[in-house]
Design a protein around this motif. Structure first.
Motif: not given
Length: 297
Positions: A61-63, A67-70, A146-147, A154-155
């Protein structure tokens, strides 16, 4: 050929090339649960199985790039490290797509999509009743790559229970891919449907294919045969014996040899065309005998 430096384009452009260039991808329809026991259901196409012993699959589940949210799935597995990965068949592809909507936290995608939650045996999250194959999993690790927006998470999951619908099994109790009818994710709005695009390729596992390098040069350099054809020819362990080739020539190819007995170039081309048709039909032995008959006496 267009060459692209990943560092020279935007994350959005790169994302597009990756999703369109690496396709189709299987879809992990991930069911999770938050600390309050509220279910969440979302699809992810950064997904595959990576080990059989122990049984391990990974999805990401990538960012969000914008908007860089999770995503709620990522947040849930960090707090409740369990998940059910449900496979997506064509019968539920539209409901799966609907569940991908960015609903607010706490909204139940089972309700929104109209899919049926069913209790799992070994984990808290629900299974999707309509999914033909369901994997209950314990989350072993979540590895952040990454941030920044677009970075993967990776889950890594160990499978604790597998549920397979009786409707997709063959007479031997194995999964029939035609009955399974999974969908795969491509770029943009495109998907692919496996049951409509299946074909078989003989795998050189139990035997040692002789290789394309061992094919006689006049056949290997054919202007008719493709790389796929040569791969089929190179997958045999040995060439047919001379007796079988002669019999094939006399019984199956007599008319061709009589028609072009004074035109060797055309005869060779017609034999290669016939062999290509035989290879397309999966009859590798007949193709080899057709090809070898040209220089066989």
């Amino acid at each position: 050929m267009k060459s692209i430096d990943p560092t020279s384009i935007s994350a959005g452009e790169l994302h597009g090339y990756l999703l369109s260039g690496v396709a189709p991808r299987p879809i992990a329809f991930a069911s999770t649960m938050d600390e309050e026991g509220r279910p969440n259901l979302a699809p992810f196409s950064y997904f595959n199985v990576f080990s059989a012993n122990p049984p391990v699959l990974i999805f990401s589940p990538a960012r969000r790039g914008r908007d860089n949210t999770t995503k709620h799935t990522y947040e849930n597995v960090k707090k409740v490290p369990e998940v059910v990965v449900n496979m997506v068949s064509y019968d539920i592809v539209q409901q799966m797509s609907l569940a991908s909507t960015d609903y607010a936290e706490g909204v139940d995608e089972f309700v929104k999509s109209g899919l049926t939650p069913v209790a799992s045996d070994t984990v808290k999250p629900f299974r999707v009743s309509e999914s033909p194959v369901q994997f209950e999993c314990k989350v072993m690790e979540v590895k952040e790559l990454g941030a920044n927006g677009g970075a993967g998470n990776l889950v890594i999951c160990e499978i604790t229970r597998i549920h397979v619908s009786d409707d997709i099994l063959d007479e031997n109790g194995k999964i029939d891919p035609k009955k399974l009818d999974l969908v795969g994710r491509c770029g943009g709005n495109y998907y692919t449907r496996s049951a409509k695009a299946l074909f078989e390729v003989a795998k050189p596992i139990a035997r040692m294919g002789m290789g394309v390098d061992q094919i006689p040069e006049d056949i290997r350099l054919s202007k008719v045969l493709t790389g796929n054809h040569l791969g089929q020819l190179g997958n045999v362990e040995e060439l047919p014996n001379e007796t079988d080739v002669n019999e094939h020539k006399l019984v199956e190819l007599a008319d061709l040899f009589m028609e072009f007995e004074d035109d060797a170039a055309t005869l060779e081309q017609r034999l290669h065309q016939l062999a290509a048709e035989q290879l397309d039909a999966g009859d590798v032995d007949a193709a080899w005998m057709t090809l070898l008959s040209f220089n066989n006496g």
